[in-house]
Enzyme design. Sequence first.
Site: not given
Ligand code: HXC
Length: 260
Positions: A66, A111, A114, A134
């Site tokens: 998400a 997400g 999911e 999360e």
């Molecule tokens: C918003 C995101 C994102 C996310 C990546 N980006 N994941 N933006 N939400 N979930 C964005 C980054 O901020 C970045 O933007 C661009 O995408 C590229 O990502 P990088 O981090 O630079 O890439 P990399 O170093 O290759 O790392 C990839 C990654 C990392 C390991 C996947 O991006 C990451 O850890 N993302 C978050 C993963 C996460 O925690 N997901 C769970 C979210 S909570 P910029 O602008 O800097 O280029 C969830 C809850 C669900 O899903 C339920 C809700 C009710």
Amino acid sequence: MTYENIVFNKEAAIASLYINRPQALNALNKDTLNEIRSAVMTAQTDPEIQVLIISGTGEKAFVAGADIAYMQNLTPVEGRAFGALGQEVFRSIETMEKPVIAAVNGFALGGGCELAMCCDFRIAVPQAVFGQPEVGLGIIPGFGGTQRLPRLVGAGMAKQLIYTGANIDAQEALRIGLVNQVVPAATLIDYSFTLAQKIIRHAPQAVRYAKLAINEGMQTDIDRAMTLEADLFGLCFSTHDQTEGMTAFLEKRSPNYTGQ
Ligand code: HXC
């Protein structure tokens, strides 16, 4: 309808839906969820479509979760509504009458994992990464992850993954039953279409009853589930395709299914 955050295509009986926000690794915000809902509704109601394939654009991410930027300042009420929206959209995928294949082309985190789990089954590339990170963000899985992951891989493994927030690779996802198969990245979409082609060779209504029997049966006790199976088995005999399938077998020819 024109979409901004997804790409939705229809190639005769097979539809494909790509999450398409490469600048955010296909992270899901409200607009994206609403667009997915709309496309899923189209896939459900278009009589020509028999299978839906869900994937992500680009080579890096299926869906990286998400959208964290969107969630950062949500109030509890807004957070609950966002979770409920994702739950509802994903449930509409899970309960869609037609099979849905997740073609996991990269990161499937939070997400994204999911979303993959609400599909009927998952095919992944070797580079795919799965996880429910999360708790590392101060939240819990909220698009069904606390419920579908234990149903798929068992409570112990689900708890380990969710409490540690650890990422796993495609081979480990295969080992624990989170994905069905791992195929080379260059062949992922073709292979998913090949599976879809195999499915659509069969009687559409029978495939739909099989999905319903499995999904409903998995959430009820075995006696009710057997009754449901018997009822749906009986219902197959009200279809033209049952007559056609069995007649074609006995006449040593290929069946011509109409979906009736
Ligand atoms: C918003 C995101 C994102 C996310 C990546 N980006 N994941 N933006 N939400 N979930 C964005 C980054 O901020 C970045 O933007 C661009 O995408 C590229 O990502 P990088 O981090 O630079 O890439 P990399 O170093 O290759 O790392 C990839 C990654 C990392 C390991 C996947 O991006 C990451 O850890 N993302 C978050 C993963 C996460 O925690 N997901 C769970 C979210 S909570 P910029 O602008 O800097 O280029 C969830 C809850 C669900 O899903 C339920 C809700 C009710």
